[in-house]
Design a protein around this motif. Structure first.
Motif, PDB file in Angstrom:
ATOM      1  N   VAL A  80      -9.636 -18.138   1.686  1.00 34.77           N
ATOM      2  CA  VAL A  80     -10.472 -17.282   1.344  1.00 34.77           C
ATOM      3  C   VAL A  80     -10.259 -15.895   2.074  1.00 34.77           C
ATOM      4  O   VAL A  80     -10.255 -14.687   1.685  1.00 34.77           O
ATOM      5  N   GLU A  81     -10.245 -16.206   3.355  1.00 34.10           N
ATOM      6  CA  GLU A  81     -10.027 -14.955   4.312  1.00 34.10           C
ATOM      7  C   GLU A  81      -8.826 -14.375   4.077  1.00 34.10           C
ATOM      8  O   GLU A  81      -8.761 -13.067   4.060  1.00 34.10           O
ATOM      9  N   LYS A  82      -7.813 -15.067   3.990  1.00 31.06           N
ATOM     10  CA  LYS A  82      -6.290 -14.496   3.697  1.00 31.06           C
ATOM     11  C   LYS A  82      -6.147 -13.716   2.322  1.00 31.06           C
ATOM     12  O   LYS A  82      -5.639 -12.859   2.076  1.00 31.06           O
ATOM     13  N   GLN A  83      -6.787 -14.227   1.346  1.00 28.19           N
ATOM     14  CA  GLN A  83      -6.834 -13.740  -0.097  1.00 28.19           C
ATOM     15  C   GLN A  83      -7.511 -12.308   0.073  1.00 28.19           C
ATOM     16  O   GLN A  83      -7.263 -11.427  -0.566  1.00 28.19           O
ATOM     17  N   ASN A  84      -8.634 -12.324   0.811  1.00 29.18           N
ATOM     18  CA  ASN A  84      -9.300 -11.032   0.811  1.00 29.18           C
ATOM     19  C   ASN A  84      -8.847  -9.990   1.570  1.00 29.18           C
ATOM     20  O   ASN A  84      -8.768  -8.824   1.218  1.00 29.18           O
ATOM     21  N   GLU A  85      -7.959 -10.239   2.661  1.00 27.68           N
ATOM     22  CA  GLU A  85      -6.939  -9.679   3.403  1.00 27.68           C
ATOM     23  C   GLU A  85      -5.939  -8.969   2.573  1.00 27.68           C
ATOM     24  O   GLU A  85      -5.534  -7.866   2.567  1.00 27.68           O
ATOM     25  N   LEU A 115      -5.268  -5.103   1.340  1.00 26.10           N
ATOM     26  CA  LEU A 115      -3.932  -4.581   1.717  1.00 26.10           C
ATOM     27  C   LEU A 115      -3.405  -3.701   0.166  1.00 26.10           C
ATOM     28  O   LEU A 115      -2.986  -2.733   0.208  1.00 26.10           O
ATOM     29  N   MET A 116      -3.523  -4.662  -0.737  1.00 30.83           N
ATOM     30  CA  MET A 116      -2.933  -4.141  -2.176  1.00 30.83           C
ATOM     31  C   MET A 116      -3.726  -3.097  -2.677  1.00 30.83           C
ATOM     32  O   MET A 116      -3.212  -2.130  -3.157  1.00 30.83           O
ATOM     33  N   ALA A 117      -5.292  -3.070  -2.502  1.00 29.86           N
ATOM     34  CA  ALA A 117      -5.980  -1.865  -2.913  1.00 29.86           C
ATOM     35  C   ALA A 117      -5.676  -0.566  -2.352  1.00 29.86           C
ATOM     36  O   ALA A 117      -5.445   0.342  -2.986  1.00 29.86           O
ATOM     37  N   ALA A 118      -5.426  -0.754  -0.899  1.00 26.91           N
ATOM     38  CA  ALA A 118      -5.325   0.350  -0.237  1.00 26.91           C
ATOM     39  C   ALA A 118      -4.100   1.222  -0.450  1.00 26.91           C
ATOM     40  O   ALA A 118      -3.867   2.425  -0.735  1.00 26.91           O
ATOM     41  N   GLN A 119      -2.716   0.336  -0.782  1.00 25.40           N
ATOM     42  CA  GLN A 119      -1.678   0.824  -1.278  1.00 25.40           C
ATOM     43  C   GLN A 119      -1.579   1.327  -2.525  1.00 25.40           C
ATOM     44  O   GLN A 119      -0.747   2.283  -3.105  1.00 25.40           O
ATOM     45  N   THR A 120      -2.369   0.687  -3.627  1.00 25.54           N
ATOM     46  CA  THR A 120      -2.501   1.340  -4.836  1.00 25.54           C
ATOM     47  C   THR A 120      -3.038   2.478  -5.090  1.00 25.54           C
ATOM     48  O   THR A 120      -2.564   3.388  -5.480  1.00 25.54           O
ATOM     49  N   GLU A 121      -4.105   2.690  -4.198  1.00 25.81           N
ATOM     50  CA  GLU A 121      -4.729   3.888  -4.032  1.00 25.81           C
ATOM     51  C   GLU A 121      -3.756   5.274  -3.455  1.00 25.81           C
ATOM     52  O   GLU A 121      -3.903   6.276  -3.960  1.00 25.81           O
ATOM     53  N   GLN A 172      -4.157  -3.295   8.102  1.00 25.78           N
ATOM     54  CA  GLN A 172      -5.040  -2.429   7.102  1.00 25.78           C
ATOM     55  C   GLN A 172      -6.612  -1.994   7.741  1.00 25.78           C
ATOM     56  O   GLN A 172      -7.000  -0.870   7.601  1.00 25.78           O
ATOM     57  N   ASP A 173      -7.177  -3.001   8.445  1.00 26.67           N
ATOM     58  CA  ASP A 173      -8.381  -2.587   9.322  1.00 26.67           C
ATOM     59  C   ASP A 173      -8.009  -1.650  10.086  1.00 26.67           C
ATOM     60  O   ASP A 173      -9.020  -0.682  10.127  1.00 26.67           O
ATOM     61  N   ILE A 174      -7.125  -1.653  10.971  1.00 22.78           N
ATOM     62  CA  ILE A 174      -6.793  -0.535  11.828  1.00 22.78           C
ATOM     63  C   ILE A 174      -6.586   0.812  11.069  1.00 22.78           C
ATOM     64  O   ILE A 174      -7.069   1.877  11.504  1.00 22.78           O
ATOM     65  N   GLU A 175      -5.949   0.770  10.096  1.00 26.49           N
ATOM     66  CA  GLU A 175      -5.587   1.964   9.450  1.00 26.49           C
ATOM     67  C   GLU A 175      -6.975   2.653   8.729  1.00 26.49           C
ATOM     68  O   GLU A 175      -7.070   3.908   8.766  1.00 26.49           O
TER      69      GLU A 175
END
Length: 479
Positions: free
Chosen positions: A212-217, A221-227, A451-454
């Motif tokens: 679950v943790e990795k799926q959220n990660e 990632l995908m959401a940020a790059q889609t944006e 992604q958290d760092i970004e």
């Protein structure tokens, strides 16, 4: 029993850790070569001191070319291409060394190896993107440790092999990197950045699993790059416009400032000048040539020991804590060295104080390699947002080459003009000023996803509600 995802990441890590070993050998090989070229007993190629000095420094020319060309290639074609490509370039350089029969051919080999200087910090990016956040720190530290082992191996092989035999040996680790690289999946971060989301999912799950943790990660990632992709498409950005946006983006400028200060701080702490001028420094401290040689070997061993300990320090301590603490302690030791050398010269105190100074110099190098230097290489792969990894690596590389030139060129003049006490005083003060700046601008990156760092640098906080419209966009892009 180790889980399969750890084994898979370790398989990838073998490639970039071996790359560190190969880089270490390539960088210090020139010392073995110059020793043979200047020897009165040389039977093959001979060179003048002026030619050998140019041979040692000419790689910075192609190093700059590498810093301008390799990062854009990485952003366009991916991480696997760069990892395999640099190993191929190293191998070509070693082959030229093996068949060299004149000084010009040696220059060509050195220039070929210089191109790979542009991959030094890129390799940290690759290590960061393929590693789990909790393993990223010590894997990058191990990579740095193996670069020192590569350098030490090259020095040690001089005792029993010729420089051609060393060049033959150096090809084989590069062949292992090439073979290893063909079995890598592409980096999930790169695949998300270019909008290849289905491939990104496969690569991410292969590396990290489907908890679950990795799926959220992965979703973040995908959401940020889609944006980012949607914004890019709306603005119809071209490469020159993207470059202009980067230098107007305070996020990019902040990351560039952090890396520039870190690189300068690492250089003045002794990573380059102590490594290169250690024999000269030892001779200044002790007049006995043999003792100076033994002290040089001890400094090398302290360096490797410190890098081994750094693997555990980085795994346990926060990045900021390790960097700031070891940086401050290094500066204090440098200023103490300056004071003691001054007292020794002023009051003509000899034997006892000399050994205290030698011990402090060795301890300084040991402390800097425990935390300050390896943490810098960790941060180099973490600090730039994904869209700026390419240009960020170029800016980092330019800073590296600039400070490399400054410290290498002017250190001998500083020693001649002010003595060792002046050199340690100037560099110690510079290091303290850098630490002060880093205290205010350096963020914590340990155990955080890239992604958290970004998002932290950008000041973005993502919630599940905020992510939903972006994830809908991701689905449309995949379709």
């Amino acid at each position: 029993m180790a889980n399969k995802y750890f084994l898979r990441q370790s398989f990838i890590a073998f490639g970039f850790i071996t790359h560190g070993f190969c880089a270490g050998m390539a960088i210090v090989f020139i010392s073995s070569l110059n020793l043979a070229l200047l020897s009165p007993d040389a039977t093959e190629i001979r060179a003048t001191p002026d030619q050998t000095s140019w041979l040692a420094s000419c790689n910075t020319i192609t190093g700059l070319i590498g810093y301008f060309t390799i990062p854009p290639i990485m952003q366009k074609y991916g991480r696997r291409v760069i990892n395999i490509g640099t190993a191929v370039i190293y191998s070509i350089g070693w082959l030229i060394y093996i068949f060299a029969n004149n000084i010009l051919t040696l220059f060509i080999a050195r220039l070929v190896h210089g191109i790979c200087l542009g991959a030094i910090y890129i390799n940290c990016v690759i290590a960061s993107e393929y590693s789990d956040p909790k393993r990223r720190g010590y894997l990058v530290a191990i990579k740095k440790m193996f670069s020192l082992i590569g350098a030490f191996s090259c020095h040690a092989l001089v005792l029993c092999w010729t420089w051609r035999q060393i060049a033959i040996f150096a090809i084989f680790p590069n062949l292992l990197i090439i073979i290893n690289g063909f079995y890598w999946p592409e980096s999930p971060s790169y695949l998300a950045m270019v909008g290849r989301f289905e491939e990104c999912k496969y690569s991410f799950y292969w590396l990290h699993g489907k908890s679950v943790e990795k799926q959220n990660e992965l979703k973040i990632l995908m959401a940020a790059q889609t944006e980012r992709i949607l914004k890019h498409n709306r603005n119809n950005c071209t490469s020159p416009i993207e470059l202009l946006y980067a230098f107007r983006d305070k996020v990019f400028l902040k990351a560039s400032l952090v890396m520039s200060v870190l690189i300068f701080a690492v250089d003045v702490s002794g990573r380059l000048y102590l490594f290169t001028y250690v024999i000269q420094i030892m001779r200044e401290l002790v007049t006995d040539e043999a003792i100076a040689g033994y002290c040089t070997l001890i400094v090398d061993l302290f360096t490797i020991t410190g890098s081994i300990i750094s693997v555990f320090v980085i795994h346990k301590l926060k990045r900021r804590t390790a960097l700031l603490f070891s940086g401050i302690l290094t500066a204090i030791l440098m200023l103490s060295t300056s004071l003691l050398i001054f007292l020794k010269e002023q009051y003509k105190i000899q034997s006892s104080l000399t050994w205290i100074i030698l011990s402090i110099v060795m301890l300084q190098n040991f402390v800097s390699y425990i935390g300050f230097i390896p943490v810098t290489y960790n941060i180099a792969g973490e600090i730039f947002p994904l869209e700026y990894k390419g240009i960020g690596s170029s800016v980092t590389g330019i800073s590296y080459m600039l400070f490399y030139f400054v410290t290498m060129k002017f250190t001998p003049f500083i020693i001649d003009g002010t003595g060792l006490q002046g050199m340690y005083l100037i560099y110690g003060i510079c290091l303290l000023l850098c630490i002060l700046v880093l205290y205010f601008i350096l963020l914590e990156t340990k155990d955080k996803t890239l992604q958290d760092i970004e998002d932290e640098i950008k000041g973005v906080k993502r919630s599940a509600i905020e992510m939903k419209p972006m994830l809908d966009g991701t689905v449309k892009l995949i379709a």
